[in-house]
Design an enzyme around this catalytic site. Sequence first.
Site, PDB file in Angstrom:
ATOM      1  CD  GLU A 265      15.408  26.490 147.813  1.00 57.87           C
ATOM      2  OE1 GLU A 265      14.626  25.555 148.485  1.00 57.87           O
ATOM      3  OE2 GLU A 265      16.581  26.532 148.266  1.00 57.87           O
ATOM      4  CD1 TRP A 268      12.734  20.861 149.141  1.00 56.33           C
ATOM      5  CD2 TRP A 268      14.789  20.115 148.385  1.00 56.33           C
ATOM      6  NE1 TRP A 268      13.294  20.226 149.976  1.00 56.33           N
ATOM      7  CE2 TRP A 268      14.473  19.554 149.845  1.00 56.33           C
ATOM      8  CE3 TRP A 268      15.934  19.924 147.825  1.00 56.33           C
ATOM      9  CZ2 TRP A 268      15.313  18.891 150.429  1.00 56.33           C
ATOM     10  CZ3 TRP A 268      16.925  18.981 148.318  1.00 56.33           C
ATOM     11  CH2 TRP A 268      16.656  18.251 149.597  1.00 56.33           C
ATOM     12  CD1 TRP A 296      15.711   8.296 167.843  1.00 54.90           C
ATOM     13  CD2 TRP A 296      16.976  10.211 167.495  1.00 54.90           C
ATOM     14  NE1 TRP A 296      16.242   8.589 166.383  1.00 54.90           N
ATOM     15  CE2 TRP A 296      16.900   9.799 166.284  1.00 54.90           C
ATOM     16  CE3 TRP A 296      17.836  11.310 168.129  1.00 54.90           C
ATOM     17  CZ2 TRP A 296      17.391  10.477 165.448  1.00 54.90           C
ATOM     18  CZ3 TRP A 296      18.153  12.055 166.725  1.00 54.90           C
ATOM     19  CH2 TRP A 296      18.076  11.693 165.456  1.00 54.90           C
ATOM     20  CG  ASN A 334      14.681  27.489 154.145  1.00 57.75           C
ATOM     21  OD1 ASN A 334      14.228  26.515 154.161  1.00 57.75           O
ATOM     22  ND2 ASN A 334      15.747  27.593 153.204  1.00 57.75           N
ATOM     23  CD1 TRP A 352      14.654  11.203 162.392  1.00 54.12           C
ATOM     24  CD2 TRP A 352      12.975  12.077 161.407  1.00 54.12           C
ATOM     25  NE1 TRP A 352      14.118  10.230 161.820  1.00 54.12           N
ATOM     26  CE2 TRP A 352      13.221  10.519 160.920  1.00 54.12           C
ATOM     27  CE3 TRP A 352      11.849  12.784 160.851  1.00 54.12           C
ATOM     28  CZ2 TRP A 352      12.232  10.016 160.195  1.00 54.12           C
ATOM     29  CZ3 TRP A 352      11.163  12.345 160.043  1.00 54.12           C
ATOM     30  CH2 TRP A 352      11.172  10.645 159.531  1.00 54.12           C
ATOM     31  CD1 TRP A 375      10.728  18.124 159.769  1.00 50.76           C
ATOM     32  CD2 TRP A 375      12.078  18.041 161.421  1.00 50.76           C
ATOM     33  NE1 TRP A 375      10.453  19.221 160.691  1.00 50.76           N
ATOM     34  CE2 TRP A 375      11.296  19.256 161.706  1.00 50.76           C
ATOM     35  CE3 TRP A 375      13.290  17.890 162.262  1.00 50.76           C
ATOM     36  CZ2 TRP A 375      11.439  19.859 162.896  1.00 50.76           C
ATOM     37  CZ3 TRP A 375      13.408  18.266 163.263  1.00 50.76           C
ATOM     38  CH2 TRP A 375      12.366  19.484 163.655  1.00 50.76           C
TER      39      TRP A 375
END
Length: 458
Positions: A265, A268, A296, A334, A352, A375
């Site tokens: 993580e 990341w 959308w 998370n 998004w 996202w």
Amino acid sequence: MNSPVIVWLRRDLRLSDQPAIAEAARKGPVLPVYVLDDETPRHRAMGGASRWWLHHSLASLDAALREKGSQLILRRGRSEDVLAQLAEETGAREIHALHHYEPWWRNAEKAVAKHTQLCLHHGNYLAPAGSVTTGAGGLYKIYTPFWRTLRERLPPPPPARRPQVIAAPPSWPRSDNLKEWALLPTKPDWAGGMRDTWEPGEAGAKKRLHAFIEEASAYERQRNLPAVEGTSMLSPHLHFGEISPAQIWHSVADAGGTVGTFLGELGWRDYAQNVILQYPDYGAKPAREPFDDFPWRSGGEVSAQIAAWQQGRTGYPIVDAGMRQLWHTGWMHNRVRMIAASFLVKHLLVDWREGEKWFWDTLVDADYGSNAVNWQWTAGSGVDANMFVRIMAPLSQSEKFDCAGYIREWVPELGGLPDGEIHDPSPISRPKEYPDRLVDHRTARERALAAWQKAKAD
């Protein structure tokens, strides 16, 4: 005395393992400066939750500097103009700072360097963004090979202690009053839950780290259990640079068990900076072509549904629990972030970017790279992303990850329901004050898949 050296602080608000402060302290009198710059990032100026955190983090850093006979200078305006003016006022010939990779900060660094010698140091990530390259010398787009290559360069160097001495200039330039920046909410004061949850600043970061060390070996299992709170909760401290990733790494790397998942993580975070280095507009532009004109939903009904999602009134208990935790504390577990984000994008078929903007304003750890990458991963539009057709089922996710206690904490109107019903209350057991579902899961899934087929066809 030597001319003073300016330290330009941004998201690096610590004294320990802070290379810019350490180097400036070796060179002469130090002028630590924080510039509240809302002009350079423009629409990416910090949101409300981040500004609350910033106020307390700056106060904490100033107190730590004063213990060493120094202090924090506060100025407001465009960074390049403020720093050039400050260098002229004080005779400073050098500015030291840590590298930042958001596109607006990279532009600001170039502009500052035109006026004064700017010395940039690395220290906010495990490795400098852009330094982890493929065999051909290119930058990675996919996380897994990126992390594999980064691991070969780890561990990072041991964290450095804070300077023993930070020399003060013979006189201090003018500084703004922190309270006059009005970073804290007052009318209304919505930050009560944040005050109860967080201790911004370097000392608070170290407390979080020490608490997590005891749990790090069980990270793989516990991180997915919102009721257990098995995550480190270090993300806002990392975002504001109150603790370095190197310090965290060396504190937990030998914990054993599944701590390697946690170290991934940390990787990341580096990956997200690697992405925005290649795609500076990643927070606004999808990386995959089918999403350029994705169908959308929009209009009045959708606006009302977005508001219900923001308020935690969707009728899906796990989604509502997460959104209410976010509003109350400025943070969300998370696992629940993924569920809530997927619900907005795929169940409600909302762009998004609407969710990214909301998280930007309400998260205390609102990081441009991580927020955008996460996202776009959820939406399926990113360079490394979950497939759009993989649609999270919030009801089964809630039960799978034993979220009953978490729901009771954040959706108290459902608190009287037994574990077997609280994830998916029936029309009979659902209290009157709890809303009906905005959309049926199966109907939403079919609508999302049809939208995906249309996007591919177009």
